[in-house]
Design an enzyme around this catalytic site. Structure first.
Site, short mmCIF file in Angstrom:
data_model
loop_
_atom_site.label_atom_id
_atom_site.label_comp_id
_atom_site.label_asym_id
_atom_site.label_seq_id
_atom_site.Cartn_x
_atom_site.Cartn_y
_atom_site.Cartn_z
N ASP A 280 -23.00 -9.48 8.66
CA ASP A 280 -24.00 -10.57 8.06
C ASP A 280 -25.10 -10.41 8.50
O ASP A 280 -25.58 -10.84 9.59
CB ASP A 280 -23.18 -11.96 8.38
CG ASP A 280 -23.73 -12.98 7.38
OD1 ASP A 280 -24.87 -12.58 6.61
OD2 ASP A 280 -23.35 -14.22 7.38
N TRP B 271 -21.61 -19.39 11.14
CA TRP B 271 -22.18 -20.31 10.23
C TRP B 271 -21.04 -21.02 9.29
O TRP B 271 -20.04 -20.70 9.03
CB TRP B 271 -22.80 -19.36 9.16
CG TRP B 271 -23.58 -19.90 7.97
CD1 TRP B 271 -24.26 -20.94 8.25
CD2 TRP B 271 -23.45 -19.46 6.66
NE1 TRP B 271 -24.78 -21.31 6.77
CE2 TRP B 271 -24.49 -20.40 6.03
CE3 TRP B 271 -22.82 -18.23 6.11
CZ2 TRP B 271 -24.57 -20.34 4.43
CZ3 TRP B 271 -23.21 -18.53 4.68
CH2 TRP B 271 -23.85 -19.28 3.84
N LYS C 272 -34.98 -15.75 4.35
CA LYS C 272 -35.58 -16.01 5.37
C LYS C 272 -36.70 -15.08 5.43
O LYS C 272 -37.90 -15.45 5.86
CB LYS C 272 -34.78 -16.15 6.60
CG LYS C 272 -33.56 -16.94 6.54
CD LYS C 272 -33.58 -18.47 6.51
CE LYS C 272 -32.59 -19.30 6.58
NZ LYS C 272 -31.47 -19.15 5.69
#
Length: 451
Positions: A263, A182, A299
């Site tokens: 993560d 990311w 999300k």
């Protein structure tokens, strides 16, 4: 008599007030203010430009965020067929933002509460349910009270707290990231004072996992290195290790004494099953790792703007966990004092109520299933358009993002000639694909890849 007639009658004269003589003090004040006014007028330009030794003349214009830049260009585009595949947020099949029914129900309950500050470590119920969701309610770590879970400002905030903690307590700390990772990982850890390393992850030749390269790089790292792993739905590639591969990664990192930071931004959103998406995290713990973990609820709960997240460190025992928590409080207090409550309370209401939890599980599965269906539709339409390339990686990858394998030049052509907006590394957000635009998308990709 004549003299008397010539005299005109006059009105009574008003007595003039005697002016007070100015005192010494007032004369001094008047003199100093006059002098000050004169000097201010004389030196206006100088004061405006040199009022401080600090100025911002050397500040350069920073580069625009590539994702936000795509969104701006998309908004200005008048092509009725335009498609935005850059934004990392879920959209329904009409391309609209989606608010979960479970979230709507929980919001009504949260509105009845007050607006007091949360503690430094966050809302207690949220911390409890965040840990239960990822580790499992029957987790031995939770029973032994070895987990220190603090609420953070979404997943980004969790990563920054992690970086600051490592920077403070790991001398000359270096964290290794997968290639690619990311985009925000690099600046977060760099700004935290950590050195950055990397390890092979994505194989551009088959748009899959470079598993052997990954293991080789991890084995070459100095013992005790910090390794960041994506728990599921790797961003930006959508490439995840299999369960057996996760077991090998766990065994190797344990053998080398590496410290693992997970993560986890897509639990439930990747496969549709929150427990399945937690496999890697739970296996590493079962394998004896005292991991740390960053969670985001943007999300999987659709709470993008509410910034609900958590950071967890597992201690070797309850006493170590207490010491870790005390230091996290000291670290967080000057950073943001305490986290926002609303999003955390919404999550807590859902996960504390069995009916709402089941509703949420059904909704997160529905979102994941739509993503999986759009992947298959894209491949089917590419074949229907006449493409003979192998697109298996589109359906093999998982989660919101897909690494298409398109070159930067092909991406530029899609943007400029077809109004299809994606990042120049070929990453697309599957959430931007709908039943209405998938045919145009597939035809456009086929034209670009056929030249």
């Amino acid at each position: 008599k004549k003299k008397k007639l010539k005299i005109k009658k006059k009105g009574k004269k008003k007595k003039k007030k005697k002016k007070k003589k100015p005192t010494m003090l007032s004369r001094l004040i008047q003199k100093s203010s006059t002098s000050l006014s004169f000097n201010l007028l004389r030196n206006t330009t100088t004061l405006q430009s040199n009022y401080s030794k600090i100025n911002w003349d050397n500040i350069e214009m920073g580069p625009e965020d590539p994702i936000l830049g795509l969104s701006l260009a998309y908004q200005k585009d008048n092509n009725p067929k335009k498609i935005n595949l850059g934004v990392g947020a879920y959209r329904d099949d009409d391309g609209k933002p989606f608010v979960l029914k479970s979230v709507k129900a929980a919001q009504g309950l949260v509105c009845e509460t007050n607006h007091e500050y949360a503690p430094i470590v966050g809302v207690a119920d949220f911390r409890k349910y965040a840990a239960n969701l990822i580790f499992g309610e029957d987790s031995q770590v939770i029973k032994d009270k070895r987990n220190v879970t603090v609420q953070t400002i979404s997943g980004t905030g969790a990563l920054r707290v992690a970086g600051e903690f490592f920077g403070r307590f790991v001398p000359n700390g270096e964290i290794s990231l997968p290639t690619p990772s990311w985009a925000n990982h690099n600046p977060i850890f760099k700004d935290s004072g950590l050195k950055l390393g990397n390890y092979r992850y994505y194989n551009p030749e088959n748009c899959g996992l470079d598993f052997n390269g990954m293991l080789d790089d991890l084995s070459q790292k100095p013992e005790g290195s910090i390794i960041l792993l994506h728990a599921c739905a790797h961003n930006p590639t959508g490439v995840d290790p299999t369960p057996d591969q996760w077991k090998e990664i766990s065994a190797l990192t344990k053998e080398k004494g590496h410290y693992v930071l997970f993560d986890c931004a897509y639990q439930g959103f990747a496969s549709g099953d929150p427990n399945k998406d937690a496999f890697a995290v739970r296996h590493f713990i079962e394998d004896g790792h005292n991991i740390s973990l960053c969670q985001s609820f943007a999300k999987n709960f659709g709470l993008y703007g509410q910034r609900a997240g958590a950071f967890t460190i597992i201690g070797k025992d309850q006493e170590e966990a207490a010491r870790i928590e005390s230091q996290l409080k000291i670290l967080i207090r000057p950073m943001y004092s305490n986290p926002p409550k609303f999003g955390a309370q919404v999550v807590s209401e859902i996960l504390s109520d069995q009916n709402l939890t089941e509703t949420w599980k059904g909704e997160v599965k529905g979102m994941a299933d739509r993503i999986i269906r759009m992947r298959q539709l894209l491949v089917d339409n590419l074949k229907a358009a006449g493409s003979t390339r192998n697109w298996d990686h589109v359906t093999n990858q998982i989660g919101m993002f897909c690494f298409t394998g398109l070159s930067p030049e092909q991406c530029e052509t899609l943007i400029n000639d077809y109004s299809i907006y994606l990042t120049r590394n070929g990453r697309i957000s599957i959430a931007g694909i709908t039943s209405n635009n998938v045919e145009y998308l597939a035809e456009s990709i086929h034209k670009v890849t056929s030249n």
